[in-house]
Design a protein around this motif. Sequence first.
Motif, PDB file in Angstrom:
ATOM      1  N   LYS A  92       0.813  -1.215   0.000  1.00  0.00           N
ATOM      2  CA  LYS A  92       0.000   0.000   0.000  1.00  0.00           C
ATOM      3  C   LYS A  92       0.846   1.264   0.000  1.00  0.00           C
ATOM      4  O   LYS A  92       0.397   2.313  -0.409  1.00  0.00           O
ATOM      5  CB  LYS A  92      -0.991  -0.010   1.151  1.00  0.00           C
ATOM      6  N   ALA A  93       2.114   1.189   0.454  1.00  0.00           N
ATOM      7  CA  ALA A  93       2.976   2.370   0.479  1.00  0.00           C
ATOM      8  C   ALA A  93       3.280   2.860  -0.940  1.00  0.00           C
ATOM      9  O   ALA A  93       3.321   4.068  -1.202  1.00  0.00           O
ATOM     10  CB  ALA A  93       4.270   2.069   1.223  1.00  0.00           C
ATOM     11  N   ASP A 111       2.712  -7.771   0.850  1.00  0.00           N
ATOM     12  CA  ASP A 111       1.421  -7.624   1.498  1.00  0.00           C
ATOM     13  C   ASP A 111       0.484  -6.844   0.612  1.00  0.00           C
ATOM     14  O   ASP A 111       0.864  -5.779   0.115  1.00  0.00           O
ATOM     15  CB  ASP A 111       1.607  -6.754   2.738  1.00  0.00           C
ATOM     16  N   HIS A 134      -4.577  -8.571   3.568  1.00  0.00           N
ATOM     17  CA  HIS A 134      -5.163  -7.893   4.717  1.00  0.00           C
ATOM     18  C   HIS A 134      -6.466  -7.240   4.378  1.00  0.00           C
ATOM     19  O   HIS A 134      -6.800  -7.104   3.219  1.00  0.00           O
ATOM     20  CB  HIS A 134      -4.270  -6.699   5.104  1.00  0.00           C
ATOM     21  N   ARG A 181      -5.854 -11.091  13.162  1.00  0.00           N
ATOM     22  CA  ARG A 181      -5.341  -9.772  13.539  1.00  0.00           C
ATOM     23  C   ARG A 181      -5.824  -9.396  14.935  1.00  0.00           C
ATOM     24  O   ARG A 181      -7.020  -9.404  15.218  1.00  0.00           O
ATOM     25  CB  ARG A 181      -5.786  -8.708  12.538  1.00  0.00           C
ATOM     26  N   GLY A 233       0.780   0.809  13.970  1.00  0.00           N
ATOM     27  CA  GLY A 233       0.726   2.163  13.426  1.00  0.00           C
ATOM     28  C   GLY A 233       1.869   2.415  12.483  1.00  0.00           C
ATOM     29  O   GLY A 233       2.509   1.474  12.016  1.00  0.00           O
ATOM     30  N   SER A 234       2.112   3.679  12.179  1.00  0.00           N
ATOM     31  CA  SER A 234       3.077   4.013  11.145  1.00  0.00           C
ATOM     32  C   SER A 234       3.957   5.176  11.582  1.00  0.00           C
ATOM     33  O   SER A 234       3.590   5.947  12.462  1.00  0.00           O
ATOM     34  CB  SER A 234       2.303   4.380   9.872  1.00  0.00           C
ATOM     35  N   GLY A 267       4.152  -3.517  10.329  1.00  0.00           N
ATOM     36  CA  GLY A 267       5.176  -2.567   9.854  1.00  0.00           C
ATOM     37  C   GLY A 267       5.161  -1.320  10.706  1.00  0.00           C
ATOM     38  O   GLY A 267       4.819  -1.393  11.882  1.00  0.00           O
ATOM     39  N   GLY A 268       5.548  -0.201  10.097  1.00  0.00           N
ATOM     40  CA  GLY A 268       5.444   1.070  10.816  1.00  0.00           C
ATOM     41  C   GLY A 268       6.747   1.743  11.167  1.00  0.00           C
ATOM     42  O   GLY A 268       6.743   2.745  11.879  1.00  0.00           O
ATOM     43  N   GLU A 310       6.135  -6.269   8.228  1.00  0.00           N
ATOM     44  CA  GLU A 310       5.516  -5.730   7.010  1.00  0.00           C
ATOM     45  C   GLU A 310       5.886  -4.263   6.784  1.00  0.00           C
ATOM     46  O   GLU A 310       5.021  -3.392   6.790  1.00  0.00           O
ATOM     47  CB  GLU A 310       3.991  -5.821   7.133  1.00  0.00           C
ATOM     48  N   PRO A 311       7.149  -3.959   6.585  1.00  0.00           N
ATOM     49  CA  PRO A 311       7.515  -2.561   6.371  1.00  0.00           C
ATOM     50  C   PRO A 311       7.140  -2.068   4.974  1.00  0.00           C
ATOM     51  O   PRO A 311       7.311  -2.787   3.995  1.00  0.00           O
ATOM     52  CB  PRO A 311       9.038  -2.568   6.546  1.00  0.00           C
ATOM     53  N   ARG A 313       6.740   2.018   4.270  1.00  0.00           N
ATOM     54  CA  ARG A 313       7.362   3.341   4.227  1.00  0.00           C
ATOM     55  C   ARG A 313       8.891   3.287   4.345  1.00  0.00           C
ATOM     56  O   ARG A 313       9.600   3.969   3.614  1.00  0.00           O
ATOM     57  CB  ARG A 313       6.817   4.184   5.394  1.00  0.00           C
TER      58      ARG A 313
END
Length: 468
Positions: A92-93, A111, A134, A181, A233-234, A267-268, A310-311, A313
Amino acid sequence: MSASPLAPGWLVPPADPNALAPAVWPEGAHRDESGVVAIGGVGATALAERFGTPVMVLDEGVARARAARTRTAFESAAARHGTGVRIYYAGKAFLSVEVARWMRQEGLRIDVSTLGELEVALAADVPAALLGFHGNNKSVTEIERAVEVGVGSIIIDSEIEVERLAAVAARQGRTQRVLIRVNTGVHAETHDFLATAHEDQKFGFSLGQAPHIVARVREADHLELEGLHCHIGSQIFGTDGFRESAARLLQVVAQIGGDVPVLNLGGGFGIAYTSADRATPIEELADGILDVVAAECAARGIPLPVVAFEPGRSIIGPAGVTLYEVGTVKDVTVDTEQGTANRRYVSVDGGMSDNPRPALYDAQYSARIASRASSDAPELVRVVGKHCESGDIVVDAEYLPADVAPGDLVAVAATGAYCHALSSNYNHVPRPPVVAVRDGAARVIVRGESIADLLARDAGLAPSRGDE
Ligand SMILES: *Cc1c(COP(=O)(O)O)cnc(C)c1O
């Protein structure tokens, strides 16, 4: 130079407003002999001439190196404790076929969270077994496609989804591996580790509900419990939030009997958008998180699971730079408590349509003149876009050389994540192309839109026009 009274406290006037802070700009970015900023060995003026502006530039070498370094860091940390890891790139990033290939070639999984993202990964020939899926509201169509192509793990987000997924898997005569989750109540970006288990947000199951859902999955004929998942979170700095969340998740693992093959901690990981940000080195994160997972498992007498991350960014963000051309420069007098002050507005040819993060999240960025070096003193500026919205800010506060002028190229750093991905056609502005640079060569990896592309979707046109 003294700071402008309009500058935020964190923004220090630079000794040299041409300098590219190494923590913020892609590794290897530099000014060539003529003062032009080069990214991946390609000069900003050459990029603008060839591809127009705005243009999003992705340094392929940097993206690949960050993916590889992340994988190595977690593999080494896990190996020290005798377990393995899975690193999923959070699509998604930023997702395109080319970027999916880079990630796969660097040994990452991917992902996805929608049918569209799934199809991009499949189009890039990423094996479906290496995908995670997800989402809090996956449609039946999405679930059917994911099961049919053999997506490795589906992350379950609601009790309804247990039944829905089991029914699809049964119809297709398959067994689907799933993770559950869990909302651990840790929100690291706010440094607020919630004490309450009854949290008011849409993702996951509470720590209290999780054992019941685990039981439901274990009872379901066509589902296989692969593990538990959380994502706190991120843009998070430090290891504390991840460590606390992992410990809480392992408490659930112990409650359900300890036999969980995979623990996915999401991730995050934060990046430096400005020289005030200090990103935590990935090795420090990997060691810190794996240490706590190993210690908690030992203390509870449960086997050490494979640990997944799951990184998004932290891999693609620092690889991106957006180039814009300056159109107008305007000084605005602003009242402050100490009297009036000047803010120089620098308008560029893009804005919230190619980067909505400042408008959405008050996100801060860094900018430099990319087409030349200047010997002028630093001046506080606000870089703004061309949209009909006063919140259309590109860089809220930055010091640029005072002679910044129409025709200059301005580069904005760290735009690789959540800019192209969140871009829109607001004001009917076509989305810019994405250009990959590497070893002095540049190529388009996502085509830019034209006005004709925008008109092509307008069904109000007469068919003859629309077919043109
Ligand atoms: C957004 C998201 C990620 C990626 O977050 P980054 O901050 O880009 O690393 C990973 N996992 C899940 C479930 C997400 O929603």
